[in-house]
Design a protein around this motif. Structure first.
Motif, mmCIF file in Angstrom:
data_model
loop_
_atom_site.group_PDB
_atom_site.id
_atom_site.type_symbol
_atom_site.label_atom_id
_atom_site.label_comp_id
_atom_site.label_asym_id
_atom_site.label_seq_id
_atom_site.Cartn_x
_atom_site.Cartn_y
_atom_site.Cartn_z
ATOM 1 N N ILE A 48 77.470 42.213 42.744
ATOM 2 C CA ILE A 48 76.423 42.827 42.120
ATOM 3 C C ILE A 48 75.884 44.085 42.913
ATOM 4 N N ASN A 49 75.555 45.086 42.401
ATOM 5 C CA ASN A 49 74.926 46.222 42.962
ATOM 6 C C ASN A 49 73.767 46.642 42.543
ATOM 7 N N VAL A 50 72.728 46.654 43.418
ATOM 8 C CA VAL A 50 71.328 47.360 42.930
ATOM 9 C C VAL A 50 71.094 48.537 43.618
ATOM 10 N N SER A 51 70.748 49.551 42.979
ATOM 11 C CA SER A 51 70.644 50.872 43.856
ATOM 12 C C SER A 51 69.576 51.510 43.214
ATOM 13 N N LEU A 52 69.038 52.508 43.911
ATOM 14 C CA LEU A 52 67.782 53.323 43.483
ATOM 15 C C LEU A 52 68.387 54.893 43.901
ATOM 16 N N GLU A 108 58.519 53.457 46.948
ATOM 17 C CA GLU A 108 58.742 53.745 48.344
ATOM 18 C C GLU A 108 59.774 52.900 49.018
ATOM 19 N N GLU A 109 59.926 53.297 50.211
ATOM 20 C CA GLU A 109 61.119 52.626 50.985
ATOM 21 C C GLU A 109 60.738 51.037 51.208
ATOM 22 N N GLY A 110 61.681 50.128 50.753
ATOM 23 C CA GLY A 110 61.280 48.726 50.942
ATOM 24 C C GLY A 110 60.258 48.169 49.690
ATOM 25 N N ALA A 111 60.374 48.907 48.560
ATOM 26 C CA ALA A 111 59.422 48.436 47.677
ATOM 27 C C ALA A 111 60.244 47.453 46.519
ATOM 28 N N ILE A 144 59.839 45.584 41.664
ATOM 29 C CA ILE A 144 59.581 46.938 42.080
ATOM 30 C C ILE A 144 58.096 47.328 42.028
ATOM 31 N N LYS A 145 57.757 47.308 43.281
ATOM 32 C CA LYS A 145 56.281 47.585 43.710
ATOM 33 C C LYS A 145 55.926 49.016 43.366
ATOM 34 N N LYS A 146 54.732 49.145 42.763
ATOM 35 C CA LYS A 146 54.314 50.771 42.357
ATOM 36 C C LYS A 146 53.583 51.090 43.832
ATOM 37 N N PRO A 147 53.946 52.424 43.926
ATOM 38 C CA PRO A 147 53.029 53.230 44.928
ATOM 39 C C PRO A 147 51.604 53.197 44.669
#
Length: 170
Positions: free
Chosen positions: A69-73, A116-119, A133-136
């Motif tokens: 599995i690959n997860v990317s942004l 953001e990075e690490g979110a 996925i944390k919101k900014p």
């Protein structure tokens, strides 16, 4: 008991009825045939929920190994992809039916913000991928309570204020 009609149009001679009958038969036959199994893994089913501070995404990936599995942004696009690999079939049995889907899968969605990075946190459990996925901070909605005052609102027009005020006569 009704009497037979003497002057009727035969269904074979009425082109509209014949066409209607052919279409009904075609739809009936279409409904009765099983659909062919899907080739490849396709697009996994996903669920997306929003909380005050994050998006929660779950993707159903039964039979897929975590390493496949690959997860990317990519900016604000979340991509879930990978491959469901074929398992070897044992030759000890005479298989009559074996319905499995194998191949690559891909699913993407646009987020209303760039994380953001690490979110992003990802967990894989019992064939289900869980993403948070944390919101900014700048996009987190805050609710403000507005106090309600009793009485009529003050008038915004200076003309109506003068008319409402009693005049002081000499």
């Amino acid at each position: 008991m009704s009497l037979p009609r003497l002057w009727t149009i035969s269904q074979e001679l009425d082109p509209v009825r014949a066409m209607r009958r052919e279409m009904e038969n075609a739809f009936r036959a279409f409904d009765q045939k099983p659909s062919p199994p899907e080739i490849g893994a396709g697009a996994p089913a996903i669920s997306v929920a929003e909380t005050n501070d994050a998006f929660e995404v779950t993707a159903e990936l039964p039979g897929v190994d975590e390493k496949d599995i690959n997860v990317s942004l990519d900016d604000n696009q979340l991509v879930i992809s990978g491959e469901k690999k074929a398992q070897s079939t044992k030759e000890e049995k005479d298989w009559h039916v074996e319905e499995r889907s194998y191949g690559s899968f891909y699913r993407s969605m646009l987020l209303p913000f760039e994380p953001e990075e690490g979110a992003v946190e990802a967990h894989f459990d019992k064939g289900v991928l869980h993403l948070t996925i944390k919101k900014p901070a700048k996009t987190v909605k805050t609710t403000k309570t507005i106090d309600i005052k009793t009485g009529a609102p003050p008038s915004a027009s200076p003309i109506s204020n003068k008319a409402a005020a009693p005049s002081k006569a000499a």
